[in-house]
Write a protein that holds these residues in place. Structure first.
Motif, PDB file in Angstrom:
ATOM      1  N   LEU A  37      20.144  -1.801  22.412  1.00 27.88           N
ATOM      2  CA  LEU A  37      21.375  -1.649  22.036  1.00 27.88           C
ATOM      3  C   LEU A  37      21.942  -3.118  23.155  1.00 27.88           C
ATOM      4  CD1 LEU A  37      22.959   1.192  20.324  1.00 27.88           C
ATOM      5  CD2 LEU A  37      22.361  -0.634  19.562  1.00 27.88           C
ATOM      6  N   SER A  38      21.636  -2.589  24.439  1.00 25.40           N
ATOM      7  CA  SER A  38      22.041  -3.756  25.968  1.00 25.40           C
ATOM      8  C   SER A  38      21.139  -5.042  25.427  1.00 25.40           C
ATOM      9  CB  SER A  38      20.622  -2.971  26.892  1.00 25.40           C
ATOM     10  OG  SER A  38      21.257  -3.690  27.653  1.00 25.40           O
ATOM     11  N   LEU A  39      20.511  -5.344  25.075  1.00 22.64           N
ATOM     12  CA  LEU A  39      19.863  -6.488  24.631  1.00 22.64           C
ATOM     13  C   LEU A  39      20.650  -7.332  23.717  1.00 22.64           C
ATOM     14  CD1 LEU A  39      15.787  -6.123  24.548  1.00 22.64           C
ATOM     15  CD2 LEU A  39      17.175  -7.216  26.259  1.00 22.64           C
ATOM     16  N   LEU A  40      21.326  -6.178  22.294  1.00 26.32           N
ATOM     17  CA  LEU A  40      22.068  -7.268  21.229  1.00 26.32           C
ATOM     18  C   LEU A  40      23.153  -7.858  21.951  1.00 26.32           C
ATOM     19  CD1 LEU A  40      21.345  -4.499  18.883  1.00 26.32           C
ATOM     20  CD2 LEU A  40      20.081  -7.302  18.824  1.00 26.32           C
ATOM     21  N   ASN A  41      23.808  -6.656  23.441  1.00 29.62           N
ATOM     22  CA  ASN A  41      24.953  -6.558  23.525  1.00 29.62           C
ATOM     23  C   ASN A  41      25.089  -8.000  24.016  1.00 29.62           C
ATOM     24  OD1 ASN A  41      26.661  -4.917  22.339  1.00 29.62           O
ATOM     25  ND2 ASN A  41      25.621  -3.443  23.218  1.00 29.62           N
ATOM     26  N   VAL A  42      24.024  -8.059  25.169  1.00 33.97           N
ATOM     27  CA  VAL A  42      24.313  -9.142  26.549  1.00 33.97           C
ATOM     28  C   VAL A  42      23.976 -10.750  25.625  1.00 33.97           C
ATOM     29  CG1 VAL A  42      22.739 -10.250  27.852  1.00 33.97           C
ATOM     30  CG2 VAL A  42      23.011  -7.889  27.934  1.00 33.97           C
ATOM     31  N   ALA A  43      22.806 -10.728  24.538  1.00 35.85           N
ATOM     32  CA  ALA A  43      22.494 -12.055  23.231  1.00 35.85           C
ATOM     33  C   ALA A  43      24.091 -12.303  22.624  1.00 35.85           C
ATOM     34  CB  ALA A  43      21.558 -11.527  22.743  1.00 35.85           C
ATOM     35  N   VAL A  44      24.701 -10.798  22.399  1.00 36.76           N
ATOM     36  CA  VAL A  44      26.047 -11.270  21.612  1.00 36.76           C
ATOM     37  C   VAL A  44      26.935 -11.594  22.517  1.00 36.76           C
ATOM     38  CG1 VAL A  44      27.944 -10.594  20.342  1.00 36.76           C
ATOM     39  CG2 VAL A  44      25.492 -10.223  19.176  1.00 36.76           C
ATOM     40  N   ASP A  45      26.645 -11.356  23.863  1.00 39.36           N
ATOM     41  CA  ASP A  45      28.095 -11.923  24.863  1.00 39.36           C
ATOM     42  C   ASP A  45      27.946 -13.156  25.103  1.00 39.36           C
ATOM     43  OD1 ASP A  45      29.611  -9.044  24.520  1.00 39.36           O
ATOM     44  OD2 ASP A  45      28.472  -8.736  27.063  1.00 39.36           O
ATOM     45  N   LYS A  46      26.620 -13.185  25.340  1.00 42.23           N
ATOM     46  CA  LYS A  46      25.779 -14.894  25.925  1.00 42.23           C
ATOM     47  C   LYS A  46      26.184 -16.027  24.518  1.00 42.23           C
ATOM     48  CE  LYS A  46      24.534 -17.841  28.801  1.00 42.23           C
ATOM     49  NZ  LYS A  46      25.014 -18.168  29.988  1.00 42.23           N
ATOM     50  N   ALA A  47      26.362 -15.819  23.107  1.00 41.56           N
ATOM     51  CA  ALA A  47      26.660 -16.389  21.960  1.00 41.56           C
ATOM     52  C   ALA A  47      27.854 -16.627  21.864  1.00 41.56           C
ATOM     53  CB  ALA A  47      25.959 -15.768  20.885  1.00 41.56           C
ATOM     54  N   ASP A  48      28.605 -15.695  22.679  1.00 44.73           N
ATOM     55  CA  ASP A  48      30.084 -15.754  22.922  1.00 44.73           C
ATOM     56  C   ASP A  48      30.770 -16.930  23.589  1.00 44.73           C
ATOM     57  OD1 ASP A  48      30.942 -13.935  20.266  1.00 44.73           O
ATOM     58  OD2 ASP A  48      31.457 -12.598  21.797  1.00 44.73           O
ATOM     59  N   GLU A  49      30.456 -16.293  24.702  1.00 47.42           N
ATOM     60  CA  GLU A  49      30.634 -17.535  25.648  1.00 47.42           C
ATOM     61  C   GLU A  49      30.288 -18.652  25.099  1.00 47.42           C
ATOM     62  OE1 GLU A  49      28.164 -18.783  29.444  1.00 47.42           O
ATOM     63  OE2 GLU A  49      28.588 -16.560  29.663  1.00 47.42           O
ATOM     64  N   LEU A  50      28.449 -19.248  24.802  1.00 49.85           N
ATOM     65  CA  LEU A  50      28.710 -20.876  24.013  1.00 49.85           C
ATOM     66  C   LEU A  50      29.713 -21.097  23.033  1.00 49.85           C
ATOM     67  CD1 LEU A  50      24.534 -19.915  25.064  1.00 49.85           C
ATOM     68  CD2 LEU A  50      26.621 -21.390  26.322  1.00 49.85           C
ATOM     69  N   GLY A  51      30.524 -20.211  22.698  1.00 48.71           N
ATOM     70  CA  GLY A  51      30.513 -20.893  21.347  1.00 48.71           C
ATOM     71  C   GLY A  51      29.746 -20.923  20.117  1.00 48.71           C
ATOM     72  N   ILE A  52      29.203 -19.866  19.754  1.00 48.55           N
ATOM     73  CA  ILE A  52      28.236 -19.429  18.678  1.00 48.55           C
ATOM     74  C   ILE A  52      28.385 -18.806  18.028  1.00 48.55           C
ATOM     75  CG2 ILE A  52      27.223 -21.033  19.464  1.00 48.55           C
ATOM     76  CD1 ILE A  52      24.864 -19.637  19.709  1.00 48.55           C
ATOM     77  N   LYS A  53      27.591 -18.390  16.844  1.00 48.91           N
ATOM     78  CA  LYS A  53      27.682 -17.174  15.894  1.00 48.91           C
ATOM     79  C   LYS A  53      26.496 -17.283  15.620  1.00 48.91           C
ATOM     80  CE  LYS A  53      32.203 -16.399  15.406  1.00 48.91           C
ATOM     81  NZ  LYS A  53      32.576 -15.648  16.193  1.00 48.91           N
ATOM     82  N   ALA A  54      25.653 -15.602  16.879  1.00 46.89           N
ATOM     83  CA  ALA A  54      24.340 -15.657  16.746  1.00 46.89           C
ATOM     84  C   ALA A  54      24.038 -14.529  15.615  1.00 46.89           C
ATOM     85  CB  ALA A  54      23.497 -15.834  17.766  1.00 46.89           C
ATOM     86  N   THR A  55      22.600 -14.751  15.455  1.00 47.01           N
ATOM     87  CA  THR A  55      21.710 -13.760  14.818  1.00 47.01           C
ATOM     88  C   THR A  55      21.239 -13.017  15.661  1.00 47.01           C
ATOM     89  OG1 THR A  55      22.076 -14.077  12.529  1.00 47.01           O
ATOM     90  CG2 THR A  55      20.035 -12.855  12.569  1.00 47.01           C
ATOM     91  N   VAL A  56      20.477 -11.588  16.408  1.00 50.80           N
ATOM     92  CA  VAL A  56      19.723 -11.523  16.966  1.00 50.80           C
ATOM     93  C   VAL A  56      19.459 -10.300  16.957  1.00 50.80           C
ATOM     94  CG1 VAL A  56      19.481 -10.399  19.362  1.00 50.80           C
ATOM     95  CG2 VAL A  56      21.784 -11.956  19.083  1.00 50.80           C
TER      96      VAL A  56
END
Length: 163
Positions: A37-56
């Protein structure tokens, strides 16, 4: 020997020293649900920071899916690509984007054969996760540019990795 394999009785195994057992048994680490879950959260947070909608996607060292999240508004194809990227990173132990250059000296059929395997890709965004030098899984991100996907996956892996 049966079929060229060394067959040991349990008694033989028990009598071996710890050093001798290293030839037959290797230690391993397993991603916990908290780590996943930590891996998912960090990746999603980075995606938010970059302004993208990602799938992890997060997989274990054998490429089996442990967790997956699709941000609202992400592309449908990103779901498949994120899993392929994570699988490739865990299966090969290197970032998915680096495989094409690693394999460029191989016969063209090698890269062609690998990319035709259902779960393999050389598209960037797949990063292996290591703990104490042992491969424990992979994280794959899809939804932005290749560079953005790589940044998200690298951020997640760096958050958890222990060299």
């Amino acid at each position: 020997m049966l079929f060229g394999l060394l067959i040991l009785s349990m008694r033989d195994v028990c009598q071996m020293t710890a050093n001798a057992l290293k030839e037959f048994v290797q230690p391993s680490f397993t991603l916990t649900e908290s780590a996943t879950l930590s891996l998912l959260n960090v990746a999603v947070d980075k995606a938010d920071e970059l302004g993208i909608k990602a799938t992890v996607a997060v997989v274990d060292q054998s490429g089996r899916l442990l967790a997956f999240v699709r941000m609202a508004g992400s592309f449908l194809i990103s779901s498949e690509l994120a899993q392929k990227k994570a699988f490739t990173a865990a299966g090969m132990g290197v970032e998915s984007v680096k495989l094409e250059s690693i394999l460029k000296t191989a016969e063209p059929r090698v890269l062609e054969g690998l990319t035709q395997a259902g779960e393999f890709t050389v598209i960037g965004g797949g990063v292996p996760v290591f703990w104490g030098g042992v491969l424990i899984g992979g994280v794959g991100v899809s939804g932005g540019s290749e560079e953005q996907d790589i940044k998200c996956a690298q951020a997640a892996a760096a958050h958890l990795s222990c060299p």
